[in-house]
Write an enzyme that holds these catalytic residues in place. Sequence first.
Site, mmCIF file in Angstrom:
data_model
loop_
_atom_site.group_PDB
_atom_site.id
_atom_site.type_symbol
_atom_site.label_atom_id
_atom_site.label_comp_id
_atom_site.label_asym_id
_atom_site.label_seq_id
_atom_site.Cartn_x
_atom_site.Cartn_y
_atom_site.Cartn_z
ATOM 1 C CG ASP A 98 -5.031 -9.906 3.465
ATOM 2 O OD1 ASP A 98 -4.783 -10.439 2.368
ATOM 3 O OD2 ASP A 98 -4.764 -8.713 3.713
ATOM 4 C CG ASP A 148 -2.817 -8.469 0.745
ATOM 5 O OD1 ASP A 148 -2.123 -8.799 1.727
ATOM 6 O OD2 ASP A 148 -3.827 -7.741 0.846
ATOM 7 C CG HIS A 162 -1.972 -1.016 1.231
ATOM 8 N ND1 HIS A 162 -2.848 -1.214 0.185
ATOM 9 C CD2 HIS A 162 -2.289 -1.964 2.162
ATOM 10 C CE1 HIS A 162 -3.655 -2.229 0.476
ATOM 11 N NE2 HIS A 162 -3.332 -2.700 1.663
ATOM 12 C CG HIS A 203 -6.617 -5.357 1.701
ATOM 13 N ND1 HIS A 203 -6.073 -6.200 2.651
ATOM 14 C CD2 HIS A 203 -7.813 -4.954 2.175
ATOM 15 C CE1 HIS A 203 -6.914 -6.279 3.685
ATOM 16 N NE2 HIS A 203 -7.982 -5.543 3.414
HETATM 17 ZN ZN LIG Z 1 -4.207 -7.177 2.703
#
Ligand SMILES: [Zn+2]
Length: 338
Positions: free
Chosen positions: A247, A160, A125, A162
């Site tokens: 995740d 991931d 991120h 996200h």
């Molecule tokens: Zn994540």
Amino acid sequence: MPVLYATHERFMDHDSGTGHPERPARLKAVERGIHAAGLRDALVRVVPVAASAGDIARIHPEAYTKALAEYCRAGGGYLDGDTHVGLHSWEAATLAAGAGLELIRRLDAGEGSVGFCAVRPPGHHALASRAMGFCLLNNVAVAAAALADRGERVAIVDYDAHHGNGTQDLFWSDPRVFYASMHEWPTYPGTGRIDDVGVGDAVGSTLNLPFPARTTGDVYRAGVDDVLMPALQKWGPTWLLISAGFDGHHRDPLTDLGLTAGDYADLTTVLSGLVPAGRRLLFLEGGYDLEALSHCTGSVLSALVDDGAYRPETASSGGPGGEVNAAALKIRASLADR
Ligand SMILES: [Zn+2]
């Protein structure tokens, strides 16, 4: 050839804040996964060194890194609503960014077939000048930029849960790096649309598969087999970097996907076929249920070491999301017609 495994005790000292899901216990869970998989003696352990200022500067401007280092040195605090640093976070961040670079040096020397960086803080991120979403330095991007600067064509595959908004943004107009992400949609950080394809010379070298909640491994596998692999094989990477966040596991407290440890092992095995041995590197990103993280890392490492002998969960199937792959295929076809 052995699997190289880079981690550092200083990663435990990064203070992400009281009660934070991205906590030191995650790395202990990874170690439990290695033990459960019977891989303690199979992995070649590598102690990383911190990334140099020059290596980090390929991605992050000095104004940002200096301010971040000073903020940590002064004791730290919250950088945004969910990203916290403490006194030792800068050192941990530079070691996390350096882990990939050290494993690249070892793989170049022929010491292994693949490398796994068990690091924290995670990276995907982080933007050029902004920490975000538990991430300070973009670890996978620092490695990708180093490889690209020596002439490699680098595929980054991010599984991931996200979207790796930082990584996509950093290589949005860079035709030397292909960024492909499979992630839950809609959720944090709100980026990663299916029609994001890059700009200029880099059109086509961004690929997003934004899947709905409860998507299972069969749909992820179809996304990899039918969309991602053909696009990447056509593009022709010389290196593969995986942003390995776990995740997307069905028990993860932060997300609502339906993946299992078996799914992650299968995805990793298929993706590894993109490039020859010695040019593959995985970076730990998210994964916040400790038992799930242990199962996922154990089974992924087992898939890399001994054909997946350790498989605590089978592959999953029956969830939604197939329409995402169909829509993405249409977008790839329209790119081919340009
Ligand atoms: Zn994540």
